[in-house]
Design a protein around this motif. Structure first.
Motif, short mmCIF file in Angstrom:
data_model
loop_
_atom_site.label_atom_id
_atom_site.label_comp_id
_atom_site.label_asym_id
_atom_site.label_seq_id
_atom_site.Cartn_x
_atom_site.Cartn_y
_atom_site.Cartn_z
N PRO A 181 -1.75 2.10 5.62
CA PRO A 181 -1.56 0.80 6.28
C PRO A 181 -0.44 -0.02 5.66
O PRO A 181 -0.07 0.17 4.50
CB PRO A 181 -2.92 0.12 6.09
CG PRO A 181 -3.48 0.74 4.85
CD PRO A 181 -3.02 2.17 4.89
N PRO A 227 -2.51 -4.84 -1.18
CA PRO A 227 -3.92 -4.95 -1.56
C PRO A 227 -4.26 -6.38 -1.95
O PRO A 227 -3.36 -7.14 -2.35
CB PRO A 227 -4.04 -4.00 -2.77
CG PRO A 227 -2.66 -3.87 -3.29
CD PRO A 227 -1.75 -3.98 -2.10
N ASP A 252 -8.09 -0.86 -4.72
CA ASP A 252 -8.80 -1.39 -3.54
C ASP A 252 -10.00 -0.50 -3.28
O ASP A 252 -9.86 0.68 -2.94
CB ASP A 252 -7.87 -1.41 -2.33
CG ASP A 252 -8.46 -2.22 -1.17
OD1 ASP A 252 -9.69 -2.28 -1.06
OD2 ASP A 252 -7.67 -2.79 -0.40
N TYR A 255 0.84 -1.21 0.00
CA TYR A 255 0.00 0.00 0.00
C TYR A 255 0.87 1.25 0.00
O TYR A 255 0.57 2.23 -0.70
CB TYR A 255 -0.91 0.00 1.23
CG TYR A 255 -2.12 -0.88 1.11
CD1 TYR A 255 -3.08 -0.64 0.15
CD2 TYR A 255 -2.31 -1.94 1.99
CE1 TYR A 255 -4.21 -1.45 0.05
CE2 TYR A 255 -3.43 -2.75 1.90
CZ TYR A 255 -4.37 -2.50 0.93
OH TYR A 255 -5.48 -3.30 0.83
N GLU A 274 -12.30 -0.88 -0.93
CA GLU A 274 -12.84 -0.95 0.42
C GLU A 274 -11.96 -0.30 1.49
O GLU A 274 -12.47 0.20 2.48
CB GLU A 274 -13.08 -2.41 0.80
CG GLU A 274 -13.98 -3.18 -0.18
CD GLU A 274 -15.39 -2.63 -0.21
OE1 GLU A 274 -15.82 -2.03 0.80
OE2 GLU A 274 -16.06 -2.77 -1.25
N ASN A 275 -10.66 -0.32 1.32
CA ASN A 275 -9.73 0.08 2.38
C ASN A 275 -9.62 1.61 2.46
O ASN A 275 -8.79 2.23 1.80
CB ASN A 275 -8.35 -0.53 2.12
CG ASN A 275 -7.47 -0.46 3.34
OD1 ASN A 275 -7.65 0.38 4.21
ND2 ASN A 275 -6.49 -1.35 3.41
N ARG A 276 -10.44 2.20 3.30
CA ARG A 276 -10.47 3.66 3.42
C ARG A 276 -9.18 4.22 4.00
O ARG A 276 -8.79 5.34 3.69
CB ARG A 276 -11.65 4.10 4.30
CG ARG A 276 -13.01 3.94 3.62
CD ARG A 276 -14.14 4.26 4.59
NE ARG A 276 -15.44 4.16 3.94
CZ ARG A 276 -16.13 5.20 3.49
NH1 ARG A 276 -15.64 6.42 3.63
NH2 ARG A 276 -17.30 5.04 2.91
N SER A 277 -8.52 3.44 4.84
CA SER A 277 -7.27 3.92 5.44
C SER A 277 -6.17 4.05 4.39
O SER A 277 -5.18 4.75 4.62
CB SER A 277 -6.81 2.96 6.54
OG SER A 277 -6.62 1.66 6.03
N PHE A 278 -6.35 3.41 3.24
CA PHE A 278 -5.45 3.59 2.11
C PHE A 278 -6.00 4.62 1.12
O PHE A 278 -5.27 5.47 0.61
CB PHE A 278 -5.23 2.25 1.39
CG PHE A 278 -4.66 2.38 0.00
CD1 PHE A 278 -3.36 2.84 -0.19
CD2 PHE A 278 -5.42 2.06 -1.11
CE1 PHE A 278 -2.83 2.97 -1.48
CE2 PHE A 278 -4.91 2.18 -2.39
CZ PHE A 278 -3.60 2.63 -2.58
#
Length: 447
Positions: A228, A232, A159, A124, A161-165
């Motif tokens: 993070p 992915p 990705d 990421y 779904e991964n909001r932190s990315f």
């Protein structure tokens, strides 16, 4: 004509209706509209709705004011025509850019890019840096909005779904695109305005490169700490994504369209959007060709147009109209008087913050129209205001065209509140950019 009407007419002529009921009410509408734009997540209202209401409503009120006071609406009509010309240029430019992006999505261009990045095992954090670097170096050529739209599309395909990315990645792209566009005459609308107005030679903009890249790097470094670890999701058995028929040709047509937009403005004395619309015509001609000659493949250019983020286009229409209304009423003229009081350096730094709140295009337009006293270092100060107006738009999610475009592409993910959580990193980078400018232009006299 009554004495009050005559006074109002004089006020209108000098664009100073700020103390009248229409000026006060229009300001209230703008502030309330701005609040609902900023609170999009809280009220679940699309940002285009309050922006469009404020933009159209302000001019409706101005029209009522003119009619009630028996004023000659010729001045208002001319102002609105000029505003429509400005908005149309941006509106159609965006429409063509978005259409090309949808075409490339349909042809699997971004899926193939995503596969190539993810299949190489990039983490990421590495993807964060790759997309940021691409945004910074593409925007000086392709303009910051188009670059942000392209890279945010890549981001969401990596990705979903991964909001932190996604959130730090989106902010990184917006900051990189705006910073990259600040050191090129056609990398941003504001830099183009300064160049066309003769406030700086082509080569002088290039000297903003150190301030732009160092400011972005500092912000990116701070943001990367929130990205993070890990990679992915990728299934080794996943079928390799390839660019579908016509995809590579569309990429070439898009590059040609950007070139045509630049040449239209620089050589043919036509609006940049004219070259973009000609590029759209080329795209549609190519679609006709491939449908007639490429066997079973059937493409539909109108389906691509139907998929573009119309709410983004309407948001731009509304916000530019609203700011244009405030400019007509006289509000945007006030800050130029601050140059004599506080000095050009302080005010030009403040322009960056104002650009984030209002929009850098009308703010720069007001600076150019008023042609304030830039003091001893005239060229250096024009480069400063170019830098701050461009980079400062990153301080708020919708403070720049790039930010608004990414908000539309990552709808519900990259929002005002999500951006403000990390806005301090952008502010640190902004301060670094200004410090580098001061050291380079004022202390070392390089530029």
């Amino acid at each position: 004509m009554t004495e009050a009407a005559a006074a109002a007419g004089t006020a209108a002529q000098h664009l100073d209706l700020t103390t009248t009921w229409v000026g006060i009410l229009s300001l209230i509408i703008f502030v309330v509209g701005y609040y609902f734009i900023a609170a999009e997540d809280k009220y679940h209202i699309n940002k285009a709705k309050p922006a469009l209401f404020a933009g159209t409503g302000i001019f409706m009120l101005i029209g009522v004011y003119f009619a009630m006071n028996g004023l000659d609406g010729h001045h208002l009509e001319k102002e609105v025509e000029a505003l429509i010309y400005e908005i149309a240029g941006i509106f159609f430019f965006l429409m063509v850019a978005m259409t090309y992006i949808e075409a490339m999505i349909d042809r699997g261009v971004f899926s193939a890019l995503r596969y190539n990045l993810v299949s190489k095992g990039y983490t990421y954090k590495r993807l964060f840096w790759v997309t940021g670097l691409l945004a910074f170096f593409i925007s000086p050529v392709a303009d910051n909005l188009t670059t942000a739209l392209i890279l945010s599309t890549v981001l969401i395909t990596i990705d979903k779904e991964n909001r932190s990315f996604l959130v730090p990645g989106a902010i990184n792209i917006v900051v990189a695109a705006n910073a990259g566009g600040a050191w090129s005459p056609f990398g941003d609308i504001t830099t183009l305005m300064v160049w066309v107005d003769g406030k700086g030679a082509f080569s002088e903009f290039l000297f903003l490169f150190p301030a732009s890249i160092l400011g972005w790097y500092v912000t990116a470094f701070l943001l990367s700490r929130f990205v993070p670890d890990g990679q992915p999701p990728f299934n080794a058995s996943e079928e390799k994504a390839v660019i579908l028929e016509g995809g590579k040709q569309i990429i070439g047509l898009f590059a040609l369209t950007i070139v045509l937009a630049v040449l239209s403005h620089q050589l043919l004395h036509l609006p940049a959007m004219w070259g973009m619309m000609f590029g759209l015509a080329l795209l549609k001609m190519y679609v006709y060709y491939i449908n007639q000659n490429a066997g079973p493949t059937q493409l539909n250019a109108f389906s691509w147009i139907a998929k573009i983020e119309n709410d983004t286009l309407l948001f731009f229409f509304g916000i530019l109209a609203a700011v244009g209304g405030l400019h007509f009423l006289g509000y945007l003229e006030y800050f130029t008087a601050l140059y004599d009081k506080f000095g050009p350096t302080a005010v030009n730094i403040g322009v960056g913050f104002l650009s984030a709140v209002v929009d850098n295009v009308p703010v720069m337009s007001a600076v150019l129209k008023s042609d304030p006293n830039m003091g001893k270092f005239v060229q250096e100060q024009w480069m400063l205001v170019t830098l701050t107006a461009g980079v400062g738009g990153s301080l708020i999610s919708f403070g720049s065209a790039a930010g608004v475009g990414v908000m539309g592409k990552l709808h519900g993910i990259y929002t005002f509140s999500a951006h403000m959580k990390y806005a301090w990193t952008v502010l640190v980078g902004y301060i670094v950019s200004v410090a580098v400018w001061y050291m380079q232009f004022i202390v070392l006299h390089i530029g």
